[in-house]
Design a protein around this motif. Structure first.
Motif, PDB file in Angstrom:
ATOM      1  N   ASP A  50       0.908  -0.854  -0.101  1.00  0.00           N
ATOM      2  CA  ASP A  50       0.132  -0.042  -0.362  1.00  0.00           C
ATOM      3  C   ASP A  50       0.846   1.411   0.484  1.00  0.00           C
ATOM      4  O   ASP A  50       0.982   1.872   1.077  1.00  0.00           O
ATOM      5  N   PHE A  51       1.658   1.319  -1.215  1.00  0.00           N
ATOM      6  CA  PHE A  51       2.481   2.627  -1.216  1.00  0.00           C
ATOM      7  C   PHE A  51       2.025   4.120  -1.492  1.00  0.00           C
ATOM      8  O   PHE A  51       2.734   4.759  -0.251  1.00  0.00           O
ATOM      9  N   VAL A  52       1.058   3.961  -1.249  1.00  0.00           N
ATOM     10  CA  VAL A  52      -0.279   6.033  -0.786  1.00  0.00           C
ATOM     11  C   VAL A  52      -0.452   5.797   0.095  1.00  0.00           C
ATOM     12  O   VAL A  52      -0.413   6.705   1.363  1.00  0.00           O
ATOM     13  N   ASP A  53      -0.782   4.753   0.795  1.00  0.00           N
ATOM     14  CA  ASP A  53      -2.045   4.754   2.049  1.00  0.00           C
ATOM     15  C   ASP A  53      -0.561   5.103   2.641  1.00  0.00           C
ATOM     16  O   ASP A  53      -0.549   5.243   4.046  1.00  0.00           O
ATOM     17  N   ALA A  54       0.742   4.184   2.452  1.00  0.00           N
ATOM     18  CA  ALA A  54       2.481   4.384   3.993  1.00  0.00           C
ATOM     19  C   ALA A  54       2.403   5.685   3.486  1.00  0.00           C
ATOM     20  O   ALA A  54       2.756   6.130   4.102  1.00  0.00           O
ATOM     21  N   PHE A  55       2.650   6.670   2.431  1.00  0.00           N
ATOM     22  CA  PHE A  55       2.682   7.900   2.346  1.00  0.00           C
ATOM     23  C   PHE A  55       2.120   8.832   3.143  1.00  0.00           C
ATOM     24  O   PHE A  55       2.730   9.959   3.737  1.00  0.00           O
ATOM     25  N   LEU A  56       0.645   8.722   3.093  1.00  0.00           N
ATOM     26  CA  LEU A  56      -0.132   9.198   3.664  1.00  0.00           C
ATOM     27  C   LEU A  56      -0.196   9.445   5.032  1.00  0.00           C
ATOM     28  O   LEU A  56      -0.538  10.038   5.752  1.00  0.00           O
ATOM     29  N   MET A  57      -0.219   7.946   5.785  1.00  0.00           N
ATOM     30  CA  MET A  57       0.294   7.607   6.600  1.00  0.00           C
ATOM     31  C   MET A  57       1.682   8.113   7.411  1.00  0.00           C
ATOM     32  O   MET A  57       1.404   9.151   8.581  1.00  0.00           O
ATOM     33  N   TYR A  58       2.357   8.433   6.814  1.00  0.00           N
ATOM     34  CA  TYR A  58       3.976   8.359   7.549  1.00  0.00           C
ATOM     35  C   TYR A  58       4.636   9.609   6.370  1.00  0.00           C
ATOM     36  O   TYR A  58       5.457   8.677   5.978  1.00  0.00           O
ATOM     37  N   PRO A  59       4.486  10.763   5.808  1.00  0.00           N
ATOM     38  CA  PRO A  59       5.098  11.082   4.971  1.00  0.00           C
ATOM     39  C   PRO A  59       6.870  10.978   4.974  1.00  0.00           C
ATOM     40  O   PRO A  59       7.504  10.983   3.431  1.00  0.00           O
ATOM     41  N   ALA A  60       7.555  10.194   5.590  1.00  0.00           N
ATOM     42  CA  ALA A  60       9.153  10.210   6.100  1.00  0.00           C
ATOM     43  C   ALA A  60       9.441   8.997   6.077  1.00  0.00           C
ATOM     44  O   ALA A  60      10.424   8.909   5.590  1.00  0.00           O
TER      45      ALA A  60
END
Length: 108
Positions: A50-60
């Motif tokens: 879940d690449f987009v969800d991972a970024f939305l959860m923690y952008p760093a």
């Protein structure tokens, strides 16, 4: 689009990895999130694909993963511009953490 590295992995007694995550001590004591909150969940989302969800959860998550990969790569194959690469990735990671923390706490 989902891409899962460990799609068919059976965990003990069909438990999900989320049950084994550490709780945030800072949030438990002070009642608000620390700059690292969401990092474990984002890493788990990244592993699940879940690449987009991972970024939305923690952008760093992406600068930190690149930093870790560059450090481990340098251990195996010494890189010519390793110190510059690590310095840049560290600055990008810290900046991303601080900006996302400020946005999460004060704006969103």
């Amino acid at each position: 689009m989902k891409f899962c590295i460990f799609e068919n992995v059976n965990y003990p007694e069909n438990k999900s990895m989320e049950k084994y995550m550490l709780t945030c001590l800072h949030k438990k004591i002070f009642g608000f999130e620390c700059p690292g909150c969401g990092g474990q969940r984002a890493f788990l989302m990244l592993i699940k694909g879940d690449f987009v969800d991972a970024f939305l959860m923690y952008p760093a998550i992406y600068p930190l993963v690149l930093l870790a990969l560059s450090i481990f790569t340098n251990l195996l194959f010494p890189l010519k511009y390793y110190s510059k690469l690590v310095s840049i990735l560290t600055i990008v990671s810290i900046t991303t953490i601080v900006i996302s923390y400020i946005l999460k706490q004060f704006i969103l």
